[in-house]
Motif scaffolding. Structure first.
Motif, PDB file in Angstrom:
ATOM      1  N   LEU A 269      -0.982   0.546   0.378  1.00 33.69           N
ATOM      2  CA  LEU A 269      -0.798   1.568   1.396  1.00 33.69           C
ATOM      3  C   LEU A 269      -2.174   1.856   1.995  1.00 33.69           C
ATOM      4  CD1 LEU A 269       1.739   2.047  -0.587  1.00 33.69           C
ATOM      5  CD2 LEU A 269       1.864   4.253   0.544  1.00 33.69           C
ATOM      6  N   LEU A 270      -2.441   1.259   3.128  1.00 40.03           N
ATOM      7  CA  LEU A 270      -3.802   1.252   3.679  1.00 40.03           C
ATOM      8  C   LEU A 270      -4.344   2.643   3.949  1.00 40.03           C
ATOM      9  CD1 LEU A 270      -3.661  -1.773   6.138  1.00 40.03           C
ATOM     10  CD2 LEU A 270      -4.927  -1.609   3.998  1.00 40.03           C
ATOM     11  N   SER A 271      -3.520   3.539   4.463  1.00 42.56           N
ATOM     12  CA  SER A 271      -4.024   4.868   4.794  1.00 42.56           C
ATOM     13  C   SER A 271      -4.464   5.614   3.538  1.00 42.56           C
ATOM     14  CB  SER A 271      -2.965   5.679   5.540  1.00 42.56           C
ATOM     15  OG  SER A 271      -1.851   5.957   4.714  1.00 42.56           O
ATOM     16  N   LEU A 272      -3.704   5.485   2.446  1.00 45.66           N
ATOM     17  CA  LEU A 272      -4.068   6.142   1.192  1.00 45.66           C
ATOM     18  C   LEU A 272      -5.277   5.477   0.564  1.00 45.66           C
ATOM     19  CD1 LEU A 272      -0.610   6.895  -0.462  1.00 45.66           C
ATOM     20  CD2 LEU A 272      -2.066   8.408   0.869  1.00 45.66           C
ATOM     21  N   ASP A 273      -5.332   4.153   0.639  1.00 40.06           N
ATOM     22  CA  ASP A 273      -6.475   3.422   0.103  1.00 40.06           C
ATOM     23  C   ASP A 273      -7.753   3.852   0.815  1.00 40.06           C
ATOM     24  OD1 ASP A 273      -7.239   0.984  -1.660  1.00 40.06           O
ATOM     25  OD2 ASP A 273      -8.187   0.548   0.264  1.00 40.06           O
ATOM     26  N   SER A 274      -7.681   3.992   2.124  1.00 42.86           N
ATOM     27  CA  SER A 274      -8.838   4.397   2.921  1.00 42.86           C
ATOM     28  C   SER A 274      -9.305   5.802   2.549  1.00 42.86           C
ATOM     29  CB  SER A 274      -8.490   4.330   4.407  1.00 42.86           C
ATOM     30  OG  SER A 274      -9.572   4.751   5.205  1.00 42.86           O
ATOM     31  N   LYS A 275      -8.352   6.732   2.428  1.00 42.36           N
ATOM     32  CA  LYS A 275      -8.705   8.114   2.080  1.00 42.36           C
ATOM     33  C   LYS A 275      -9.247   8.216   0.658  1.00 42.36           C
ATOM     34  CE  LYS A 275      -5.212  10.158   5.130  1.00 42.36           C
ATOM     35  NZ  LYS A 275      -3.928  10.894   5.177  1.00 42.36           N
TER      36      LYS A 275
ATOM     37  N   LEU B  12       2.458   1.480 -19.761  1.00 38.46           N
ATOM     38  CA  LEU B  12       1.998   2.730 -19.150  1.00 38.46           C
ATOM     39  C   LEU B  12       1.311   2.433 -17.825  1.00 38.46           C
ATOM     40  CD1 LEU B  12       0.340   4.444 -22.258  1.00 38.46           C
ATOM     41  CD2 LEU B  12       2.755   4.440 -21.586  1.00 38.46           C
ATOM     42  N   GLN B  13       1.704   3.162 -16.787  1.00 38.84           N
ATOM     43  CA  GLN B  13       1.034   3.016 -15.490  1.00 38.84           C
ATOM     44  C   GLN B  13       0.536   4.370 -15.005  1.00 38.84           C
ATOM     45  OE1 GLN B  13       1.668   0.039 -12.559  1.00 38.84           O
ATOM     46  NE2 GLN B  13       2.476   1.557 -11.146  1.00 38.84           N
ATOM     47  N   GLY B  14      -0.765   4.430 -14.701  1.00 37.82           N
ATOM     48  CA  GLY B  14      -1.366   5.691 -14.292  1.00 37.82           C
ATOM     49  C   GLY B  14      -1.731   5.764 -12.827  1.00 37.82           C
ATOM     50  N   SER B  15      -1.314   4.810 -12.017  1.00 32.62           N
ATOM     51  CA  SER B  15      -1.764   4.675 -10.627  1.00 32.62           C
ATOM     52  C   SER B  15      -1.468   5.912  -9.784  1.00 32.62           C
ATOM     53  CB  SER B  15      -1.098   3.461  -9.977  1.00 32.62           C
ATOM     54  OG  SER B  15      -1.456   2.273 -10.636  1.00 32.62           O
ATOM     55  N   TYR B  16      -2.355   6.154  -8.811  1.00 28.62           N
ATOM     56  CA  TYR B  16      -2.184   7.233  -7.840  1.00 28.62           C
ATOM     57  C   TYR B  16      -1.383   6.770  -6.632  1.00 28.62           C
ATOM     58  CZ  TYR B  16      -5.626   9.830 -10.547  1.00 28.62           C
ATOM     59  OH  TYR B  16      -6.284  10.491 -11.557  1.00 28.62           O
ATOM     60  N   PHE B  17      -1.362   5.483  -6.378  1.00 25.40           N
ATOM     61  CA  PHE B  17      -0.498   4.860  -5.384  1.00 25.40           C
ATOM     62  C   PHE B  17      -0.466   3.372  -5.681  1.00 25.40           C
ATOM     63  CE2 PHE B  17      -4.768   4.937  -3.602  1.00 25.40           C
ATOM     64  CZ  PHE B  17      -4.941   3.658  -3.108  1.00 25.40           C
ATOM     65  N   GLU B  18       0.544   2.690  -5.162  1.00 23.65           N
ATOM     66  CA  GLU B  18       0.702   1.261  -5.419  1.00 23.65           C
ATOM     67  C   GLU B  18       1.279   0.576  -4.187  1.00 23.65           C
ATOM     68  OE1 GLU B  18       0.128  -1.024  -7.592  1.00 23.65           O
ATOM     69  OE2 GLU B  18      -0.608   0.083  -9.337  1.00 23.65           O
ATOM     70  N   GLY B  19       0.991  -0.719  -4.056  1.00 22.86           N
ATOM     71  CA  GLY B  19       1.693  -1.514  -3.056  1.00 22.86           C
ATOM     72  C   GLY B  19       3.043  -1.885  -3.631  1.00 22.86           C
ATOM     73  N   PHE B  20       3.036  -2.877  -4.515  1.00 21.62           N
ATOM     74  CA  PHE B  20       4.218  -3.239  -5.286  1.00 21.62           C
ATOM     75  C   PHE B  20       3.712  -3.853  -6.582  1.00 21.62           C
ATOM     76  CE2 PHE B  20       7.891  -5.611  -6.665  1.00 21.62           C
ATOM     77  CZ  PHE B  20       8.937  -4.760  -6.345  1.00 21.62           C
TER      78      PHE B  20
END
Length: 359
Positions: A115-121, A267-275
Motif C-alpha cells: 500500500l504505497l500511500s501507507l508505506d510512504s507515510k 504470529l504476524q505483527g505488521s502495521y500494513f501488508e500488500g498480500f
C-alpha cells in the motif's frame, strides 16, 4: 517458422529472498508454454539468486542499482521485442514506465507490492511538503496499460491516492508458489511453538510481537526467520525482555514448509501488508495465524476461528495466543487452497495477458 506465442519479459530488481521476487519468478517460470514465451530480466547480480528456475531464460544485468541498469533494460527490450512487459517494485516500475513511451506496440504492466500511500507515510520521517516519489508514481502509473494489485485494499489505495482508473487495475492475489504438504500431527509436548517469517523491517511490527511474548506466562519457544534493517534493534529488545533463551533466529531458509509444520501458531505483527505470502503458506501446511487487522491483504486470508484470528490490540493478541482452541489442520489448509492455489492464480495472470494483448 514464426511462433504465435505471446512474448513476455518479466523484470525484477534482483532475486534476493522476498515476496515479489518469489511470486513474479514463479509466474514467469510456470506460464502455459503453448501460449506464452517468457523471459526473466534481473537488474541485479546472479550471485544473489535465491530461487531455482527451470523453465525460463534468465538474464542478469549484474547492476548494483536500478538507475545503473536503465540503458541495459532499454537495449534488452529493443532486442527482445516483447508483446508484454511486467515489472514489480516501485522504483523499477517508475523507470520502466519512462521507457514505455519508446515501445508503442508493447503492453506494459506494473505489479504493485504494498500500500504505497501507507508505506510512504510510515517511512517519511521528515514529512516533506513535496513527496517526489508520490509525484513520479502518479505520472508513471498512467503510462502502464494495466496495474496489478494484490488485494482490494491496495486497489482502493491506488484509486484514491494515485488517480488510477479502476478499470485499469486488476486484483490478483499471490499464489501458494511452493508445494506445501499438510503437517502430519499436532504438537502434544506442552511447549507452545510460535513462528514468524518475514523481513526484519519497521513495518513488520516484530517489536510489538516481542512485547506481547514478554507477557506470555506459559512455556513457549519462538522461531524468527528473516533478515533486514531492524535486526540489531530486534536483538536488543530480545535481550531487554529477557527472551534470549526462548527465541531461535534464522536469517534465511529454503525449508519454509518444514519450519511452518513444526510450529503451532504463526504470529504476524505488521502495521500494513500488500498480500503476505507467509500467511497463506502457513495455512497451507495447517498452521493457524494470529495477525493484527490492518490495511492490506491479511483480512482476505485470515478467517476467524477457521484458520486463525484477526485482532485489534496487543492485549487481544496475547489472549488469542493463550486460547485453548483445537484447530482442524485440514480445514485450515482448505481455506487457502480453494482461493490461492497455483492453477487459479496462474490462470488469472494468463487471462490478464490475453486481455491486454487484445485491447
Amino acid at each position: 517458422m514464426k511462433s504465435n506465442r505471446i512474448k513476455i519479459v518479466f523484470i525484477l530488481p534482483n532475486l534476493l529472498p522476498g515476496g515479489a521476487e518469489r511470486v513474479v519468478s514463479f509466474v514467469a517460470d510456470n506460464l502455459n508454454r503453448d501460449l506464452f514465451e517468457s523471459k526473466l530480466l534481473i537488474v541485479g547480480k546472479s550471485e544473489d539468486a535465491s530461487y531455482d528456475l527451470k523453465n525460463i531464460d534468465v538474464t542478469y544485468l549484474e547492476k548494483e542499482r536500478v538507475l545503473k541498469g536503465i540503458l541495459a533494460i532499454f537495449k534488452f527490450l529493443i532486442k527482445s521485442k516483447p508483446n508484454v512487459v511486467l515489472t514489480a517494485n516501485t522504483h523499477l516500475s517508475t523507470a520502466v514506465a519512462c521507457l514505455s513511451v519508446f515501445f508503442r506496440s508493447t503492453k506494459f504492466i506494473s505489479r504493485e507490492v504494498t500500500l504505497l500511500s501507507l508505506d510512504s507515510k510510515f517511512f517519511d520521517k521528515k514529512k516533506k511538503r513535496f513527496n517526489y516519489m508520490s509525484f513520479l508514481n502518479n505520472i508513471s502509473f498512467n503510462l502502464f496499460d494495466k496495474v496489478i494489485s494484490q488485494s482490494e485494499d491496495m486497489k482502493q489505495d491506488l484509486i484514491k491516492n494515485y488517480n488510477i482508473k479502476k478499470e485499469n487495475i486488476t486484483v490478483i492475489n499471490n499464489p501458494i508458489s511452493d508445494s506445501f504438504s499438510l503437517k502430519p500431527t499436532s504438537n502434544k509436548n506442552g511447549l507452545l511453538k510460535l513462528i514468524t517469517i518475514g523481513r526484519l523491517s519497521k513495518e513488520k511490527g516484530i517489536p510489538r510481537l516481542l512485547k506481547i511474548l514478554s507477557k506470555l506466562d506459559m512455556p513457549f519457544h519462538y522461531t524468527l526467520i528473516g533478515d533486514g534493517p531492524e535486526k540489531d534493534t530486534i536483538f536488543q529488545l530480545i535481550d531487554e525482555y529477557g527472551l534470549s533463551e526462548k527465541i531461535t533466529h534464522i536469517n534465511f531458509t529454503k525449508n519454509v514448509s518444514k519450519y511452518l509444520s513444526e510450529n503451532d501458531i504463526f504470529l504476524q505483527g505488521s502495521y500494513f501488508e500488500g498480500f503476505p505470502n507467509c500467511l497463506i503458506e502457513s495455512c497451507s501446511v495447517g498452521t493457524p495465524v494470529i495477525a493484527f487487522d490492518v490495511p492490506g491483504g491479511t483480512k482476505e486470508i485470515v478467517i476467524n476461528k477457521v484458520n486463525g484470528y484477526l485482532v485489534d490490540t496487543e492485549e487481544e493478541f496475547l489472549v488469542k495466543i493463550k486460547s485453548k482452541i483445537i484447530w482442524n489442520s485440514s480445514e485450515i489448509r482448505e481455506s487457502v487452497l480453494k482461493k490461492f492455489n497455483q492453477s487459479i492464480i496462474l490462470k488469472k495472470y494468463e487471462n490478464l495477458f490475453m486481455e491486454v494483448i487484445n485491447q
